[in-house]
Design a protein around this motif. Structure first.
Motif, mmCIF file in Angstrom:
data_model
loop_
_atom_site.group_PDB
_atom_site.id
_atom_site.type_symbol
_atom_site.label_atom_id
_atom_site.label_comp_id
_atom_site.label_asym_id
_atom_site.label_seq_id
_atom_site.Cartn_x
_atom_site.Cartn_y
_atom_site.Cartn_z
ATOM 1 N N PRO A 91 -49.838 -48.526 -60.114
ATOM 2 C CA PRO A 91 -48.897 -47.385 -60.093
ATOM 3 C C PRO A 91 -49.646 -46.055 -60.046
ATOM 4 N N ILE A 92 -50.312 -45.795 -58.900
ATOM 5 C CA ILE A 92 -51.268 -44.681 -58.823
ATOM 6 C C ILE A 92 -50.824 -43.530 -57.946
ATOM 7 N N ASP A 93 -49.747 -43.690 -57.136
ATOM 8 C CA ASP A 93 -49.539 -42.713 -56.072
ATOM 9 C C ASP A 93 -48.095 -42.746 -55.606
ATOM 10 N N ASP A 94 -47.718 -41.739 -54.807
ATOM 11 C CA ASP A 94 -46.418 -41.706 -54.142
ATOM 12 C C ASP A 94 -46.536 -42.021 -52.657
ATOM 13 N N GLN A 95 -47.744 -42.347 -52.202
ATOM 14 C CA GLN A 95 -47.990 -42.827 -50.850
ATOM 15 C C GLN A 95 -48.852 -44.088 -50.940
ATOM 16 N N PRO A 96 -48.824 -44.934 -49.915
ATOM 17 C CA PRO A 96 -49.715 -46.097 -49.942
ATOM 18 C C PRO A 96 -51.178 -45.674 -50.023
ATOM 19 N N ALA A 97 -51.993 -46.552 -50.597
ATOM 20 C CA ALA A 97 -53.427 -46.308 -50.710
ATOM 21 C C ALA A 97 -54.146 -47.616 -50.397
ATOM 22 N N TRP A 98 -55.421 -47.505 -50.041
ATOM 23 C CA TRP A 98 -56.216 -48.689 -49.709
ATOM 24 C C TRP A 98 -57.168 -49.007 -50.845
ATOM 25 N N LEU A 99 -57.167 -50.258 -51.262
ATOM 26 C CA LEU A 99 -58.070 -50.746 -52.291
ATOM 27 C C LEU A 99 -59.225 -51.498 -51.633
ATOM 28 N N LYS A 100 -60.407 -51.350 -52.167
ATOM 29 C CA LYS A 100 -61.572 -52.061 -51.659
ATOM 30 C C LYS A 100 -61.605 -53.465 -52.261
ATOM 31 N N THR A 101 -61.851 -54.452 -51.411
ATOM 32 C CA THR A 101 -62.050 -55.825 -51.885
ATOM 33 C C THR A 101 -63.277 -56.408 -51.192
ATOM 34 N N ALA A 102 -63.702 -57.552 -51.662
ATOM 35 C CA ALA A 102 -64.854 -58.223 -51.066
ATOM 36 C C ALA A 102 -64.567 -58.724 -49.660
ATOM 37 N N HIS A 103 -63.310 -58.713 -49.239
ATOM 38 C CA HIS A 103 -62.920 -59.267 -47.950
ATOM 39 C C HIS A 103 -62.220 -58.235 -47.072
ATOM 40 N N LEU A 159 -36.758 -36.029 -53.007
ATOM 41 C CA LEU A 159 -36.173 -35.550 -51.756
ATOM 42 C C LEU A 159 -36.668 -34.142 -51.442
ATOM 43 N N ASP A 160 -36.738 -33.281 -52.456
ATOM 44 C CA ASP A 160 -37.265 -31.929 -52.253
ATOM 45 C C ASP A 160 -38.740 -31.983 -51.872
ATOM 46 N N GLN A 161 -39.530 -32.782 -52.591
ATOM 47 C CA GLN A 161 -40.959 -32.862 -52.325
ATOM 48 C C GLN A 161 -41.244 -33.451 -50.944
ATOM 49 N N SER A 162 -40.387 -34.342 -50.495
ATOM 50 C CA SER A 162 -40.647 -35.037 -49.237
ATOM 51 C C SER A 162 -40.426 -34.145 -48.012
ATOM 52 N N ARG A 163 -39.914 -32.963 -48.211
ATOM 53 C CA ARG A 163 -39.831 -32.034 -47.083
ATOM 54 C C ARG A 163 -41.228 -31.701 -46.567
ATOM 55 N N ASP A 164 -42.210 -31.718 -47.456
ATOM 56 C CA ASP A 164 -43.585 -31.381 -47.090
ATOM 57 C C ASP A 164 -44.459 -32.602 -46.852
ATOM 58 N N GLN A 165 -44.153 -33.725 -47.518
ATOM 59 C CA GLN A 165 -44.980 -34.928 -47.412
ATOM 60 C C GLN A 165 -44.092 -36.160 -47.492
ATOM 61 N N SER A 166 -44.311 -37.098 -46.600
ATOM 62 C CA SER A 166 -43.557 -38.351 -46.679
ATOM 63 C C SER A 166 -44.000 -39.139 -47.906
ATOM 64 N N LEU A 167 -43.011 -39.679 -48.629
ATOM 65 C CA LEU A 167 -43.271 -40.302 -49.920
ATOM 66 C C LEU A 167 -42.567 -41.647 -50.027
ATOM 67 N N VAL A 168 -42.961 -42.406 -51.042
ATOM 68 C CA VAL A 168 -42.317 -43.683 -51.384
ATOM 69 C C VAL A 168 -41.727 -43.567 -52.784
ATOM 70 N N TYR A 169 -40.464 -43.930 -52.914
ATOM 71 C CA TYR A 169 -39.794 -43.963 -54.213
ATOM 72 C C TYR A 169 -39.348 -45.392 -54.484
ATOM 73 N N GLY A 170 -39.957 -46.021 -55.476
ATOM 74 C CA GLY A 170 -39.557 -47.353 -55.890
ATOM 75 C C GLY A 170 -38.818 -47.322 -57.216
ATOM 76 N N ILE A 171 -37.834 -48.185 -57.340
ATOM 77 C CA ILE A 171 -37.085 -48.372 -58.584
ATOM 78 C C ILE A 171 -37.212 -49.850 -58.955
#
Length: 295
Positions: free
Chosen positions: A180-192, A232-244
């Motif tokens: 639960p680190i962000d409001d956009q997708p992020a990439w995690l490093k793995t061995a593969h 919704l207000d914040q997403s005018r400037d940046q596309s975001l993800v809202y999960g419930i």
């Protein structure tokens, strides 16, 4: 004490990222995750509704079991009524225990996300071989019953081990909901290779709000609505993800479901600005954007 940096994550401030949009030019992606879980009777982990009582604890077990017998069916009917998708975070023990409930979500075409075999055990604490076997078992059961392997993973108890991400990527998983680190997708490093972290809600989640912090049904609904309107207000400037995130045994209770209708009413009110989706669809869209390919 030695200071340790997180080996999987590169720090990235949200203000410095490439701009993008969701399908149809939408700026806010919204998904609702419904946890469908089954707990071992008389052993294992789980929320302590009646703390201090030794196993077998019928009151504690029965609290969660209500969701499989009643609450889950009520929620499937509710989301039919509002014509909204669900992301099913599934304990695969439910295939044997409550197949009739899973048929409701299969009929709706909801995404099934691997959530371990049971929330009575967490991967953190397993050795690598044991955890690999547990992940394989879950993936195999979902593929057997749903006709396709799961794309995403959420650890029981949101408690992955130091090996979880490596094992997931090695087995072909596309994303995890454990971070639960962000409001956009992020990439995690793995061995593969990189594994996507799709945003997951720790706050707008009925477990911490209701079960841990004693929040009321109306307060949970208010939180979800306030979060929506601000994003919704914040997403005018940046596309975001809202999960419930909700659970069959919590929001599936009638008095909480009644309040949660206010959340769905508000979501539908803003449907012209929202992409109603699932984590798997979020992964697919974001991964295909050239500017946001793997870091």
């Amino acid at each position: 004490m030695e200071f340790l940096n997180n080996p999987r994550l590169t720090y990235s401030p949200i203000e410095n990222r490439p701009d993008f949009t969701w399908p149809e030019g939408k700026r806010l992606a919204v998904y609702v995750a419904l946890c469908v879980e089954h707990f071992s009777y008389g052993s294992g982990l789980g929320l302590a509704y009646s703390p201090g009582l030794q196993h077998p604890n019928s009151y504690n077990w029965g609290w969660r079991e209500y969701g499989n017998r009643v609450g889950g069916f009520r929620l499937a009917r509710l989301f039919d009524e509002y014509d909204l998708p669900l992301a099913i975070l599934l304990n695969t023990a439910c295939y044997d225990h409550c197949p009739e409930l899973l048929e409701q979500f299969r009929r709706r075409g909801d995404e099934f996300i691997a959530h371990g075999h049971t929330n009575s055990e967490h991967p953190n604490g397993m050795d690598e071989k044991e955890e690999a076997a547990a992940i394989d078992r879950v993936a195999r059961l979902i593929e057997q019953h749903e006709g396709q392997a799961p794309k995403g993973w959420m650890s029981p108890g949101a408690h992955p081990s130091a090996n979880t991400e490596d094992l997931l990527k090695e087995r072909g998983f596309d994303y995890t909901l454990d971070w639960p680190i962000d409001d956009q997708p992020a990439w995690l490093k793995t061995a593969h290779g990189p594994l996507m972290s799709v945003p997951y809600p720790h706050e707008v989640n009925d477990i911490p709000m209701i079960a841990l912090h004693d929040g009321t049904a109306s307060a949970f609904a208010d939180m979800a609505i306030d979060n929506l309107e601000e994003m919704l207000d914040q997403s005018r400037d940046q596309s975001l993800v809202y999960g419930i995130t909700i659970h069959t045994f919590l929001v599936g209770q009638p008095f909480r479901l009644r309040q949660f209708r206010r959340v769905l009413d508000k979501l539908k009110e803003h449907s012209d600005r929202i992409w109603f989706t699932t984590p798997g669809q979020i992964h697919d869209h974001y991964a295909a954007l050239s500017a946001n390919r793997k870091v």
